[in-house]
Design a protein around this motif. Structure first.
Motif, mmCIF file in Angstrom:
data_model
loop_
_atom_site.group_PDB
_atom_site.id
_atom_site.type_symbol
_atom_site.label_atom_id
_atom_site.label_comp_id
_atom_site.label_asym_id
_atom_site.label_seq_id
_atom_site.Cartn_x
_atom_site.Cartn_y
_atom_site.Cartn_z
ATOM 1 N N THR A 193 0.835 -1.209 0.000
ATOM 2 C CA THR A 193 0.000 0.000 0.000
ATOM 3 C C THR A 193 0.869 1.259 0.000
ATOM 4 O O THR A 193 0.595 2.220 -0.720
ATOM 5 N N ALA A 194 1.916 1.245 0.833
ATOM 6 C CA ALA A 194 2.820 2.397 0.893
ATOM 7 C C ALA A 194 3.492 2.637 -0.451
ATOM 8 O O ALA A 194 3.612 3.783 -0.914
ATOM 9 N N LEU A 195 3.910 1.554 -1.101
ATOM 10 C CA LEU A 195 4.590 1.669 -2.394
ATOM 11 C C LEU A 195 3.647 2.229 -3.452
ATOM 12 O O LEU A 195 4.015 3.141 -4.211
ATOM 13 N N ALA A 196 2.426 1.711 -3.484
ATOM 14 C CA ALA A 196 1.454 2.188 -4.475
ATOM 15 C C ALA A 196 1.127 3.658 -4.260
ATOM 16 O O ALA A 196 1.025 4.436 -5.219
ATOM 17 N N TRP A 197 0.950 4.055 -2.988
ATOM 18 C CA TRP A 197 0.634 5.456 -2.698
ATOM 19 C C TRP A 197 1.786 6.372 -3.096
ATOM 20 O O TRP A 197 1.567 7.434 -3.696
ATOM 21 N N LEU A 198 3.013 5.970 -2.778
ATOM 22 C CA LEU A 198 4.169 6.796 -3.097
ATOM 23 C C LEU A 198 4.330 6.941 -4.602
ATOM 24 O O LEU A 198 4.632 8.039 -5.102
ATOM 25 N N GLN A 199 4.128 5.864 -5.346
ATOM 26 C CA GLN A 199 4.227 5.943 -6.799
ATOM 27 C C GLN A 199 3.197 6.917 -7.370
ATOM 28 O O GLN A 199 3.511 7.721 -8.249
ATOM 29 N N ALA A 200 1.962 6.835 -6.856
ATOM 30 C CA ALA A 200 0.918 7.730 -7.350
ATOM 31 C C ALA A 200 1.161 9.166 -6.919
ATOM 32 O O ALA A 200 0.959 10.110 -7.699
ATOM 33 N N GLN A 201 1.613 9.355 -5.683
ATOM 34 C CA GLN A 201 1.810 10.697 -5.140
ATOM 35 C C GLN A 201 2.992 11.400 -5.787
ATOM 36 O O GLN A 201 2.927 12.604 -6.098
ATOM 37 N N ALA A 202 4.089 10.663 -5.967
ATOM 38 C CA ALA A 202 5.328 11.277 -6.457
ATOM 39 C C ALA A 202 5.551 11.066 -7.950
ATOM 40 O O ALA A 202 6.471 11.657 -8.523
ATOM 41 N N GLY A 203 4.750 10.205 -8.552
ATOM 42 C CA GLY A 203 4.898 9.963 -9.982
ATOM 43 C C GLY A 203 6.196 9.271 -10.334
ATOM 44 O O GLY A 203 6.854 9.641 -11.320
ATOM 45 N N VAL A 204 6.577 8.271 -9.532
ATOM 46 C CA VAL A 204 7.831 7.550 -9.773
ATOM 47 C C VAL A 204 7.537 6.076 -9.990
ATOM 48 O O VAL A 204 6.495 5.559 -9.581
ATOM 49 N N GLU A 205 8.477 5.397 -10.634
ATOM 50 C CA GLU A 205 8.343 3.960 -10.866
ATOM 51 C C GLU A 205 8.770 3.179 -9.626
ATOM 52 O O GLU A 205 9.406 3.717 -8.712
ATOM 53 N N THR A 206 8.452 1.886 -9.617
ATOM 54 C CA THR A 206 8.775 1.022 -8.482
ATOM 55 C C THR A 206 10.268 1.035 -8.175
ATOM 56 O O THR A 206 10.671 1.072 -7.001
ATOM 57 N N ALA A 207 11.095 1.036 -9.221
ATOM 58 C CA ALA A 207 12.544 0.986 -9.021
ATOM 59 C C ALA A 207 13.055 2.203 -8.254
ATOM 60 O O ALA A 207 14.060 2.114 -7.540
ATOM 61 N N GLN A 208 12.385 3.318 -8.376
ATOM 62 C CA GLN A 208 12.787 4.516 -7.633
ATOM 63 C C GLN A 208 12.050 4.608 -6.301
ATOM 64 O O GLN A 208 12.611 5.075 -5.297
ATOM 65 N N ALA A 209 10.804 4.157 -6.277
ATOM 66 C CA ALA A 209 10.005 4.280 -5.049
ATOM 67 C C ALA A 209 10.484 3.351 -3.946
ATOM 68 O O ALA A 209 10.475 3.722 -2.761
ATOM 69 N N GLN A 210 10.910 2.150 -4.293
ATOM 70 C CA GLN A 210 11.308 1.179 -3.264
ATOM 71 C C GLN A 210 12.498 1.664 -2.437
ATOM 72 O O GLN A 210 12.443 1.628 -1.199
ATOM 73 N N PRO A 211 13.592 2.137 -3.055
ATOM 74 C CA PRO A 211 14.705 2.670 -2.247
ATOM 75 C C PRO A 211 14.298 3.891 -1.416
ATOM 76 O O PRO A 211 14.816 4.091 -0.317
ATOM 77 N N LEU A 212 13.374 4.696 -1.936
ATOM 78 C CA LEU A 212 12.892 5.859 -1.174
ATOM 79 C C LEU A 212 12.207 5.402 0.109
ATOM 80 O O LEU A 212 12.448 5.946 1.192
ATOM 81 N N LEU A 213 11.356 4.395 -0.004
ATOM 82 C CA LEU A 213 10.668 3.872 1.177
ATOM 83 C C LEU A 213 11.657 3.299 2.181
ATOM 84 O O LEU A 213 11.512 3.462 3.384
ATOM 85 N N GLU A 214 12.662 2.598 1.689
ATOM 86 C CA GLU A 214 13.669 2.023 2.583
ATOM 87 C C GLU A 214 14.440 3.130 3.299
ATOM 88 O O GLU A 214 14.712 3.036 4.501
ATOM 89 N N ALA A 215 14.767 4.202 2.581
ATOM 90 C CA ALA A 215 15.486 5.319 3.200
ATOM 91 C C ALA A 215 14.634 6.007 4.258
ATOM 92 O O ALA A 215 15.156 6.528 5.247
ATOM 93 N N ALA A 216 13.307 5.971 4.060
ATOM 94 C CA ALA A 216 12.381 6.613 4.996
ATOM 95 C C ALA A 216 11.861 5.627 6.036
ATOM 96 O O ALA A 216 10.890 5.931 6.743
ATOM 97 N N ASP A 217 12.484 4.469 6.153
ATOM 98 C CA ASP A 217 12.102 3.464 7.148
ATOM 99 C C ASP A 217 10.640 3.056 6.989
ATOM 100 O O ASP A 217 9.922 2.840 7.961
ATOM 101 N N GLY A 218 10.191 2.950 5.730
ATOM 102 C CA GLY A 218 8.837 2.493 5.445
ATOM 103 C C GLY A 218 7.770 3.559 5.530
ATOM 104 O O GLY A 218 6.591 3.269 5.338
ATOM 105 N N SER A 219 8.149 4.802 5.809
ATOM 106 C CA SER A 219 7.171 5.894 5.935
ATOM 107 C C SER A 219 6.921 6.539 4.577
ATOM 108 O O SER A 219 7.797 7.219 4.040
ATOM 109 N N PRO A 220 5.732 6.346 4.004
ATOM 110 C CA PRO A 220 5.486 6.917 2.670
ATOM 111 C C PRO A 220 5.441 8.436 2.662
ATOM 112 O O PRO A 220 5.859 9.072 1.691
ATOM 113 N N VAL A 221 4.926 9.049 3.741
ATOM 114 C CA VAL A 221 4.850 10.515 3.797
ATOM 115 C C VAL A 221 6.261 11.103 3.835
ATOM 116 O O VAL A 221 6.564 12.067 3.126
ATOM 117 N N LEU A 222 7.121 10.520 4.672
ATOM 118 C CA LEU A 222 8.505 10.990 4.740
ATOM 119 C C LEU A 222 9.217 10.749 3.413
ATOM 120 O O LEU A 222 9.985 11.600 2.948
#
Length: 338
Positions: A193-222
């Motif tokens: 759910t976090a990955l899907a929301w981040l992709q839609a919110q930020a307009g990025v692909e999975t390959a870019q969104a996944q490392p972003l989530l990891e850097a933010a400790d799983g927090s999609p808003v951060l």
């Protein structure tokens, strides 16, 4: 938080829809308590939930469990001018134009003067509707004097005022405050759910969104904020350095060089997160041994420091960080976690 130029209707984030629907139903039935404590992990949407709820409570004609977006109260709130809503936050989180003194803009604590002003506000008369709403965000950034002042208001609530307290860490809010609020734990989203929301919110692909989530400790808003501010790579580097230290693969000097420009609160949050992850990954035998006990002791120390910093303490950053890094390296980094 910036409270002007809002959308006509404020919405909770998708993973909080069920919790919001329950609270909205309580409000419609006249059963909402006078004080709610909204607790959840950092960066998972608690503030959005509080804003959506505050606007629902101030709306003259709610629709489908949301504020209508068209009544006078909603129009005022969208422009940041609804006098029945008071949002209390540390000056460091407020838009720069709302604070006059440079030293106030640095404060990460809700000051006693702010709490007293909120109490006075809560005992006033609603100007536009049936009630007033006061939001403390984050409520775990008050000091002891602030909590003591708030306690009386919780014990003797004004009949037409609802208090919403938003907090990351339950341990940062005294039991006397917690016991006088209805606790609502807001869940973090699952990874999909976090990955899907981040992709839609930020307009990025999975390959870019996944490392972003990891850097933010799983927090999609951060994660979305890091992407917007261009900080994702730096945050990921600091987090990986801490993890390497805990595994005996980096020196304290290397890690300090990456963290020297960061806020103490950010360092403590990342350190506690990494130590918790380390403890979760430890085999039972090691968890019960010397390394497990050392990890729990360091976690306790870091959490105590978090509470102190949240309450306004200002310890010397280099001394604090150096001390904790040295303990981690000496007591935890000698054996890699399997």
């Amino acid at each position: 938080m910036k409270l002007d130029e809002l959308d006509a209707v404020s919405m909770p984030l998708p993973w909080h829809e069920a919790a919001f629907a329950r609270v909205a139903a309580e409000h419609a039935a006249g059963q909402l308590p006078h004080a709610l404590l909204l607790q959840g992990a950092p960066g998972t949407g608690k503030t959005a939930f509080a804003l959506a709820l505050a606007r629902l409570l101030l709306c003259a004609a709610p629709r489908d469990g949301r504020n209508c977006g068209a009544c006078h109260g909603c129009e005022l709130a969208a422009a940041g001018n609804n006098g029945d809503l008071l949002w209390v936050q540390p000056d460091a989180l407020a838009p720069a134009s709302t604070t006059k003194k440079k030293e106030e803009r640095k404060s990460r604590v809700i000051r006693i003067e702010q709490v007293r002003a909120a109490i006075a506000f809560s005992h006033g008369t609603a100007a536009f509707g049936a009630r007033q709403v006061v939001v403390f965000a984050p409520a775990d950034s008050m000091n002891v004097n602030g909590y003591n002042a708030l306690l009386k208001s919780l014990e003797e609530p004004a009949g037409d005022t609802v208090l919403l307290l938003v907090c990351d860490h339950m341990h940062g809010v005294p039991a006397t405050i917690r016991s006088r609020c209805r606790l609502l734990r807001l869940p973090a989203p699952d990874s999909a759910t976090a990955l899907a929301w981040l992709q839609a919110q930020a307009g990025v692909e999975t390959a870019q969104a996944q490392p972003l989530l990891e850097a933010a400790d799983g927090s999609p808003v951060l994660a979305a904020r890091l992407l917007q501010e261009g900080q994702a790579q730096d945050v990921a580097g600091r987090r990986l350095a801490l993890r390497a230290l805990l595994q005996g693969q980096a020196s304290t000097t290397q890690v300090w060089d990456l963290w020297r420009e960061c806020e103490t609160a950010e360092f403590l949050q990342q350190l506690t997160g990494e130590v918790r992850a380390m403890l979760r990954a430890m085999p039972a035998q090691r968890l019960a041994g010397a390394q497990g006990r050392a990890a729990f002791a360091i976690l306790d120390e870091a959490m105590n420091l978090q509470r102190a910093v949240s309450a306004g303490a200002n310890p010397g950053k280099q001394l604090l960080v150096d001390g904790l890094l040295a303990k981690c390296h000496r007591q935890l980094g000698s054996t890699t976690v399997g």
